[in-house]
Design a protein around this motif. Structure first.
Motif: not given
Length: 319
Positions: A275-288
């Protein structure tokens, strides 16, 4: 003092009487047996008995199912023994080369049990390919179940035997990132990214040992499970050439999006690293979360679209 959790309630096949429990000992990894009855008389406290001395319970032969935990099932092809040792050595070398922990590998391999599960025997001819490419690792009892016995093994081709080799590697990779323990009446279990907690009820203290029971199955996190499976399979592809995959092949690309931190995260921060790495690319937990959900649901068109979006966003950030 040992801590045990119940595997089964013991029911006599003749009378239908519930007379005790089988329990798994976390310290020795052995199955132990406890009864309320001694010489046909119900006791106030449980006591431990041996399978070799069941007469002490009712003074006649019991017909309850005996649960044995062998280190290697006699039904499995003996070739699996050497296969297991070679794969464990490969895992140790891989982890050392990639600076990954080996503590759980060294601990779990000492008590690892390989068992044959005969449930699929009646379906083998119909679902042969699926069954050969399937196994199951149980982190609570540190047991791998496989669905190939000696008779089946003799009739397999070399490619089919290699499929079983890949299946065993897959389950061993789960094993070497797994742990479970009891603390303050809570059973904590972790298998790589997948983790859960189970509240336990103390049944009784028996000669200083604690026997716990759980009536509720664990609530598994599907996103943790799918991340564990795809990263576990990614690791398998790095360990052995031409690894035969069982899950959609997204481990490499997601690990790359996460700056190659997911192999280590299986032992440390778990899914939080994802979650930390993916939201650093696109700031959306939902999308991750949506990305993992799409893989779990095999909605791979959506998966591919999301992967492309993450790749493009990351590429733009790195310009």
């Amino acid at each position: 003092m040992s801590q045990l959790f119940t595997l089964n309630r013991l029911i006599d096949g003749y009378s239908g009487l519930f007379f005790g429990y089988s329990g798994f000992d976390f310290d020795t990894h052995k199955v132990r047996y406890f009864s309320f009855y001694k010489n046909g008389v119900k006791q106030q406290q449980l006591f431990e008995f041996s399978l070799e001395n069941t007469g002490i319970i009712f003074n006649y032969r019991l017909s309850f199912k005996r649960i044995q935990r062998e280190s290697f099932s006699k039904d499995l092809p003996p070739e699996f023994r050497l296969m297991k040792e070679k794969l464990l050595a490969k895992l140790k070398t891989f982890n050392d080369n990639y600076s990954l922990p080996t503590t759980l590998l060294e601990k779990n391999k000492k008590f690892l049990s390989l068992q044959y599960d005969s449930w699929f025997a009646n379906f083998f001819s119909e679902f042969k390919d699926t069954i050969l490419n399937s196994g199951c690792y149980h982190e609570l009892t540190n047991t791998i179940e496989l669905y190939c016995n000696q008779a089946v093994w003799k009739g397999l081709t070399l490619s089919e035997k290699y499929c079983l080799y890949c299946t065993l590697l897959h389950e061993l990779c789960h094993m070497e990132a797994s742990t479970s323990f009891i603390k303050q009446n809570i059973l904590f279990a972790r298998c790589g990214f997948s983790s859960y907690e189970i509240p336990l009820k103390l049944i009784q203290e028996i000669n200083g040992d604690l026997l716990y029971e759980n009536d509720n199955p664990p609530e598994l996190n599907k996103r943790e499970n799918i991340l564990e499976e795809i990263i576990n399979e990614y690791k398998c592809t790095l360990i052995t050439q031409n690894y035969i995959k069982s899950y959609p092949d997204y481990g490499s690309v997601i690990n790359d999006l996460c700056d190659n931190n997911l192999l280590e995260a299986r032992y440390t921060n778990g899914i939080e690293t994802y979650y930390e790495r993916m939201t650093s690319i696109i700031p959306s937990t939902f999308l991750a979360e949506e990305l993992l959900d799409s893989i779990d649901e095999e909605n791979l068109e959506e998966t591919n679209q999301l992967i492309l979006e993450y790749k493009q966003k990351k590429a733009n950030k790195n310009l």
